[in-house]
Design a protein around this motif. Structure first.
Motif, PDB file in Angstrom:
ATOM      1  N   TRP A 239       0.844  -1.029   0.118  1.00 18.94           N
ATOM      2  CA  TRP A 239       0.201  -0.020  -0.124  1.00 18.94           C
ATOM      3  C   TRP A 239       0.807   1.207  -0.172  1.00 18.94           C
ATOM      4  O   TRP A 239       0.311   2.493   0.230  1.00 18.94           O
ATOM      5  CB  TRP A 239      -0.939   0.147   1.302  1.00 18.94           C
ATOM      6  CG  TRP A 239      -2.130  -1.096   1.161  1.00 18.94           C
ATOM      7  CD1 TRP A 239      -3.444  -0.639   0.669  1.00 18.94           C
ATOM      8  CD2 TRP A 239      -1.961  -2.362   1.619  1.00 18.94           C
ATOM      9  NE1 TRP A 239      -3.929  -2.153   0.776  1.00 18.94           N
ATOM     10  CE2 TRP A 239      -3.218  -2.912   1.399  1.00 18.94           C
ATOM     11  CE3 TRP A 239      -0.979  -3.241   2.134  1.00 18.94           C
ATOM     12  CZ2 TRP A 239      -3.474  -4.400   1.575  1.00 18.94           C
ATOM     13  CZ3 TRP A 239      -1.316  -4.563   2.478  1.00 18.94           C
ATOM     14  CH2 TRP A 239      -2.634  -5.113   2.299  1.00 18.94           C
ATOM     15  N   VAL A 240       2.168   1.066  -0.157  1.00 20.44           N
ATOM     16  CA  VAL A 240       2.957   2.301   0.127  1.00 20.44           C
ATOM     17  C   VAL A 240       2.485   3.276  -0.952  1.00 20.44           C
ATOM     18  O   VAL A 240       2.422   4.642  -0.803  1.00 20.44           O
ATOM     19  CB  VAL A 240       4.451   1.975  -0.178  1.00 20.44           C
ATOM     20  CG1 VAL A 240       4.570   1.470  -1.417  1.00 20.44           C
ATOM     21  CG2 VAL A 240       5.538   3.112   0.162  1.00 20.44           C
ATOM     22  N   GLY A 241       2.145   2.895  -2.353  1.00 21.26           N
ATOM     23  CA  GLY A 241       1.700   3.909  -3.340  1.00 21.26           C
ATOM     24  C   GLY A 241       0.563   4.620  -2.736  1.00 21.26           C
ATOM     25  O   GLY A 241       0.113   5.731  -3.061  1.00 21.26           O
ATOM     26  N   ASP A 242      -0.551   3.624  -2.399  1.00 21.64           N
ATOM     27  CA  ASP A 242      -1.703   4.164  -2.091  1.00 21.64           C
ATOM     28  C   ASP A 242      -1.891   5.182  -0.914  1.00 21.64           C
ATOM     29  O   ASP A 242      -2.170   6.203  -0.844  1.00 21.64           O
ATOM     30  CB  ASP A 242      -2.628   3.034  -1.650  1.00 21.64           C
ATOM     31  CG  ASP A 242      -3.950   3.318  -0.820  1.00 21.64           C
ATOM     32  OD1 ASP A 242      -4.637   3.753  -1.718  1.00 21.64           O
ATOM     33  OD2 ASP A 242      -4.036   3.076   0.189  1.00 21.64           O
ATOM     34  N   ILE A 243      -0.855   4.985   0.103  1.00 22.19           N
ATOM     35  CA  ILE A 243      -0.723   5.744   1.212  1.00 22.19           C
ATOM     36  C   ILE A 243      -0.025   7.083   0.525  1.00 22.19           C
ATOM     37  O   ILE A 243      -0.559   8.269   0.939  1.00 22.19           O
ATOM     38  CB  ILE A 243       0.049   5.274   2.353  1.00 22.19           C
ATOM     39  CG1 ILE A 243      -0.303   3.975   2.845  1.00 22.19           C
ATOM     40  CG2 ILE A 243       0.684   6.390   3.333  1.00 22.19           C
ATOM     41  CD1 ILE A 243       0.443   3.215   4.079  1.00 22.19           C
ATOM     42  N   PRO A 375       8.871  16.106   7.744  1.00 21.40           N
ATOM     43  CA  PRO A 375       9.512  15.211   6.850  1.00 21.40           C
ATOM     44  C   PRO A 375       8.505  13.814   6.652  1.00 21.40           C
ATOM     45  O   PRO A 375       8.022  13.308   7.761  1.00 21.40           O
ATOM     46  CB  PRO A 375      10.943  14.774   6.937  1.00 21.40           C
ATOM     47  CG  PRO A 375      10.911  15.122   8.557  1.00 21.40           C
ATOM     48  CD  PRO A 375       9.898  16.300   8.861  1.00 21.40           C
ATOM     49  N   VAL A 376       8.480  13.172   5.595  1.00 28.89           N
ATOM     50  CA  VAL A 376       8.010  11.655   5.527  1.00 28.89           C
ATOM     51  C   VAL A 376       9.028  10.747   4.974  1.00 28.89           C
ATOM     52  O   VAL A 376       9.698  11.090   3.862  1.00 28.89           O
ATOM     53  CB  VAL A 376       6.760  11.500   4.967  1.00 28.89           C
ATOM     54  CG1 VAL A 376       6.578  12.277   3.418  1.00 28.89           C
ATOM     55  CG2 VAL A 376       6.083  10.305   4.750  1.00 28.89           C
ATOM     56  N   LEU A 377       9.142   9.479   5.362  1.00 35.95           N
ATOM     57  CA  LEU A 377       9.987   8.592   4.851  1.00 35.95           C
ATOM     58  C   LEU A 377       9.510   7.564   3.987  1.00 35.95           C
ATOM     59  O   LEU A 377       8.494   6.654   4.806  1.00 35.95           O
ATOM     60  CB  LEU A 377      11.065   8.036   5.790  1.00 35.95           C
ATOM     61  CG  LEU A 377      11.989   6.697   5.315  1.00 35.95           C
ATOM     62  CD1 LEU A 377      12.960   7.293   4.293  1.00 35.95           C
ATOM     63  CD2 LEU A 377      12.445   6.172   6.508  1.00 35.95           C
ATOM     64  N   ASN A 378       9.382   7.298   2.997  1.00 35.31           N
ATOM     65  CA  ASN A 378       8.779   6.337   2.204  1.00 35.31           C
ATOM     66  C   ASN A 378       9.621   5.119   1.960  1.00 35.31           C
ATOM     67  O   ASN A 378      10.688   5.294   1.453  1.00 35.31           O
ATOM     68  CB  ASN A 378       8.158   6.880   0.782  1.00 35.31           C
ATOM     69  CG  ASN A 378       7.168   7.970   0.844  1.00 35.31           C
ATOM     70  OD1 ASN A 378       6.100   7.665   1.813  1.00 35.31           O
ATOM     71  ND2 ASN A 378       7.315   9.111   0.355  1.00 35.31           N
ATOM     72  N   ILE A 379       9.176   3.900   2.295  1.00 35.21           N
ATOM     73  CA  ILE A 379       9.866   2.673   1.933  1.00 35.21           C
ATOM     74  C   ILE A 379       9.346   1.857   0.800  1.00 35.21           C
ATOM     75  O   ILE A 379       8.250   1.453   0.893  1.00 35.21           O
ATOM     76  CB  ILE A 379       9.778   1.733   3.129  1.00 35.21           C
ATOM     77  CG1 ILE A 379      10.650   2.819   4.481  1.00 35.21           C
ATOM     78  CG2 ILE A 379      10.391   0.429   3.204  1.00 35.21           C
ATOM     79  CD1 ILE A 379      10.347   2.188   5.462  1.00 35.21           C
ATOM     80  N   PHE A 380      10.471   1.351  -0.074  1.00 37.71           N
ATOM     81  CA  PHE A 380       9.865   0.822  -1.166  1.00 37.71           C
ATOM     82  C   PHE A 380      10.747  -0.645  -1.043  1.00 37.71           C
ATOM     83  O   PHE A 380      11.971  -0.405  -0.919  1.00 37.71           O
ATOM     84  CB  PHE A 380      10.281   1.441  -2.415  1.00 37.71           C
ATOM     85  CG  PHE A 380       9.501   2.710  -2.755  1.00 37.71           C
ATOM     86  CD1 PHE A 380       8.417   2.767  -3.233  1.00 37.71           C
ATOM     87  CD2 PHE A 380      10.236   3.880  -2.134  1.00 37.71           C
ATOM     88  CE1 PHE A 380       7.730   3.947  -3.299  1.00 37.71           C
ATOM     89  CE2 PHE A 380       9.512   5.153  -2.358  1.00 37.71           C
ATOM     90  CZ  PHE A 380       8.394   5.135  -2.714  1.00 37.71           C
ATOM     91  N   GLY A 381      10.015  -1.712  -1.308  1.00 39.54           N
ATOM     92  CA  GLY A 381      10.929  -3.104  -1.517  1.00 39.54           C
ATOM     93  C   GLY A 381      11.434  -3.484  -0.027  1.00 39.54           C
ATOM     94  O   GLY A 381      10.941  -3.147   1.087  1.00 39.54           O
ATOM     95  N   GLY A 382      12.290  -4.406  -0.239  1.00 33.89           N
ATOM     96  CA  GLY A 382      13.051  -4.850   1.111  1.00 33.89           C
ATOM     97  C   GLY A 382      12.635  -6.539   1.235  1.00 33.89           C
ATOM     98  O   GLY A 382      11.695  -7.031   0.524  1.00 33.89           O
ATOM     99  N   LYS A 383      13.704  -7.230   1.934  1.00 35.74           N
ATOM    100  CA  LYS A 383      13.351  -8.693   2.047  1.00 35.74           C
ATOM    101  C   LYS A 383      13.226  -8.512   3.553  1.00 35.74           C
ATOM    102  O   LYS A 383      13.734  -7.722   4.484  1.00 35.74           O
ATOM    103  CB  LYS A 383      14.955  -9.461   1.695  1.00 35.74           C
ATOM    104  CG  LYS A 383      15.118  -8.966   0.285  1.00 35.74           C
ATOM    105  CD  LYS A 383      14.391 -10.062  -0.695  1.00 35.74           C
ATOM    106  CE  LYS A 383      14.532 -11.574  -0.288  1.00 35.74           C
ATOM    107  NZ  LYS A 383      13.598 -12.262  -1.143  1.00 35.74           N
ATOM    108  N   ILE A 384      12.734  -9.859   4.100  1.00 32.89           N
ATOM    109  CA  ILE A 384      12.423 -10.185   5.343  1.00 32.89           C
ATOM    110  C   ILE A 384      14.063 -10.060   5.927  1.00 32.89           C
ATOM    111  O   ILE A 384      14.385  -9.795   6.960  1.00 32.89           O
ATOM    112  CB  ILE A 384      12.035 -11.511   5.767  1.00 32.89           C
ATOM    113  CG1 ILE A 384      10.605 -11.472   4.962  1.00 32.89           C
ATOM    114  CG2 ILE A 384      12.025 -11.986   7.288  1.00 32.89           C
ATOM    115  CD1 ILE A 384       9.407 -11.585   6.313  1.00 32.89           C
ATOM    116  N   THR A 385      14.883 -10.674   5.214  1.00 37.31           N
ATOM    117  CA  THR A 385      16.261 -10.908   5.700  1.00 37.31           C
ATOM    118  C   THR A 385      17.070  -9.666   5.973  1.00 37.31           C
ATOM    119  O   THR A 385      17.615  -9.665   6.888  1.00 37.31           O
ATOM    120  CB  THR A 385      17.113 -11.493   4.361  1.00 37.31           C
ATOM    121  OG1 THR A 385      16.207 -12.853   4.133  1.00 37.31           O
ATOM    122  CG2 THR A 385      18.402 -12.113   4.930  1.00 37.31           C
TER     123      THR A 385
END
Ligand code: FAD
Length: 531
Positions: A239-243, A375-385
């Motif tokens: 939902w990062v884009g929706d947010i 400020p806002v920090l947007n997070i895209f992608g990432g692995k559990i690891t």
């Protein structure tokens, strides 16, 4: 509507998946005040639907993703030490056959078709060995054993496979109970002062001078609240884009590519405890992994998924694809009748313009937007690891905005219940059985895997099984469910049997309904007592 002013916090985090909870823990431990809102149960989206591996990602080497692979390889052992109850080493058997092919658009396959055109897209054995050499040596491996070659003829590893597989490589990665990882991070964040608000949706966020004004709606009690924060973190996963577009309304061109991945769970199809890494003729790979004692987990797929609000499910086509893929390797033919459960999740990948879903980068990208105030920090992608490193990078990126924060601290600090040696699991199980003689092997193993050194607290002062209250089946008791409701944010039976544990695989629908009804009554009693 209740518009109750709440003291401004340093950080307001949207999203209770692994990235949101990992950042909440790290930030709280640095002395920041933190609130995290999750619209459903914690880990209810992608972070409970992964393949459940702490891995470097062998196949990413073919995309020259050396930064990601190195970081993930180093992390495997850092994380394993911090949580030896919910993570453990696994050996992966990679059978070799001359027809194995690359996906045609990887940088490696393009390079190879230029220098060795006669290979016609096949993956040569020496290249796999080279990849495994890098895999063994890129990431400062100390605990996990390195790659070996394996004869499949007449060995337990070869027994379930078709005769044409005579040779294999065997390498290491780690298992991780993904949804428990999220819960333990949330609990640790709370223990360090963070407010964790499950079932709380962020409906809007707007800048008010130097602060964010965040409106939330709680689906449990219907309450609407206003929060203020110096900084916002958008860890909304799919939902990062929706947010960005509809909740925070930023003018941003960044986007995610939603790629669905499905898994099937079958009855146990082989007897040893190693995993298989299968390469297909289409260039993709899948895993077959021993799962929950009596089952085998097979996945995953890569399919475009256009809308985050559409719940991901394993389609009949994806199920057939996985069965056909596995049937190219296993001696025994698997069919739909062998599938006992499926699950599906959506990868929120950073949109790097890659041609195929398989090729899109699995690395993460962090973007701070401070245009026009707070400020806002947007997070895209990432692995559990890489969640712990992602959290560290996030805190590093926002350090200028929150100068009171102290430095990195999470490497080497155990999660709740993880304060024992990496090879100390069996000793802990036997100590637990000594202390609680009524536990059988399955029950004791299950409790130590879930709760580690905290298993004793779950069992309390019980002397016999009946002291633990109602038995919901498959060793799940009233005492454990109460622990999950009071310590681990569990609200419904689904939270318990699919995310706090996987007893949903063993309980009947009627047993799950009984549990749900009992939990609803318990919630009422708890809220009456709190009035
Ligand atoms: C099939 C598959 C297999 C994978 N296998 C692996 C693997 O083996 N190893 C590995 O390292 N990684 C793996 N991954 C990747 C990993 O699972 C994801 O990168 C990770 O779980 C993403 O976590 P997240 O916190 O960003 O997103 P999520 O877990 O999706 O969390 C985002 C949360 O935000 C919440 N949210 C959204 N909007 C709002 C709002 N308005 N208000 C409040 N809350 C909101 C959602 O409800 C959700 O819970 C896999 C992924 C998939 C799909």
């Amino acid at each position: 509507m209740i518009d109750r002013p709440v003291e401004p916090v340093d950080l307001f985090i949207i999203g209770g998946g692994i990235n949101g909870c990992g950042i909440a823990r790290d930030a709280a431990g640095r002395g920041l005040s933190v609130t995290l809102a999750e619209m459903n149960d914690l880990a209810s989206a992608t972070s409970s639907a992964s393949t459940k591996l702490f891995h470097g990602g062998l196949r990413y080497l073919e995309y020259f993703e050396f930064r990601l692979v190195r970081e993930a390889l180093v992390e495997r052992e850092v994380l394993l030490r911090a949580m030896p109850h919910i993570s453990w080493p696994m050996r992966f058997v990679l059978p070799y056959h001359k027809d194995m092919r690359f996906e045609s658009d990887t940088p490696t396959s393009r390079l190879l078709s230029y220098v060795m055109p006669w290979m016609k897209g096949r993956r040569p054995a020496w290249l796999i060995r080279l990849g495994l050499f890098l895999y063994d040596n890129l990431g400062g491996r100390k605990i996990l054993p390195g790659t070996t070659t394996l004869d499949l003829v007449g060995t337990p590893e070869g027994a379930p496979l078709e005769d044409r597989f005579a040779r294999a490589y065997e390498y290491s990665d780690c298992w991780i109970e993904d949804s428990r990882l999220v819960i333990l991070n949330a609990r640790d964040a709370e223990a360090r002062g963070a407010a964790i608000l499950p079932r709380t949706k962020v409906v809007s966020a707007a800048r008010e001078g130097d602060l964010w004004r965040v409106e939330t709606h709680n689906s449990e009690n219907g309450e609407t609240r206003i929060h203020h924060a110096k900084m916002l973190v958008n860890a909304g996963g799919p939902w990062v884009g929706d947010i960005i577009q509809t909740k925070v309304r930023l003018n941003s061109t960044e986007g995610v590519r939603l790629v669905r991945g499905s898994h099937i769970v079958t009855r146990k199809i082989y007897d040893h405890d190693k995993c298989y890494f299968f390469q297909g003729t289409d260039g993709r790979i899948i895993f077959a992994i021993p799962y929950e004692g009596d089952f085998t987990l097979i996945g995953t797929t890569d399919a475009e998924h256009d809308d985050p609000s559409k719940p991901p499910v394993c389609t009949p086509e994806e199920q057939s694809y996985l069965l056909d893929f596995a049937n190219q390797y296993f001696r025994e033919t698997l069919s739909d009748a062998d599938v006992v459960w499926t699950y599906s999740g959506v990868r929120p990948l950073y949109d790097d313009g890659a041609s195929s879903a398989t090729a899109a980068t699995r690395d993460y990208t962090l973007k701070v937007d401070a245009n026009g105030g707070a400020p806002v920090l947007n997070i895209f992608g990432g692995k559990i690891t890489t969640y712990r490193r992602l959290a560290e990078s996030a805190l590093e990126q926002i350090a200028d905005h929150l100068p009171n924060a102290t430095g990195p601290w999470t490497a080497g600090v155990t999660l709740p219940g993880g304060d024992f040696a990496v090879d100390g699991f069996e000793a802990l199980v036997s100590d637990l059985q000594d202390q609680f003689a009524f536990l059988n092997a399955f029950w004791a193993h299950r409790l130590v895997r879930a709760y580690g050194t905290e298993a004793v607290s779950v069992l309390g002062t019980a002397r016999e099984a009946k002291d633990l209250g109602q038995d919901f089946g498959a060793t799940l008791t009233e005492a454990e469910v109460l622990w999950l409701m009071t310590h681990e944010y569990a609200y419904t039976a689904e939270d318990v049997v699919w995310r706090r544990n996987k007893l949903g695989l063993r309980l009947s629908p009627e047993q799950i309904t009984t549990l749900d009804t009992w939990m609803a009554a318990q919630r009422q009693a708890m809220s009456k007592a709190a009035e």
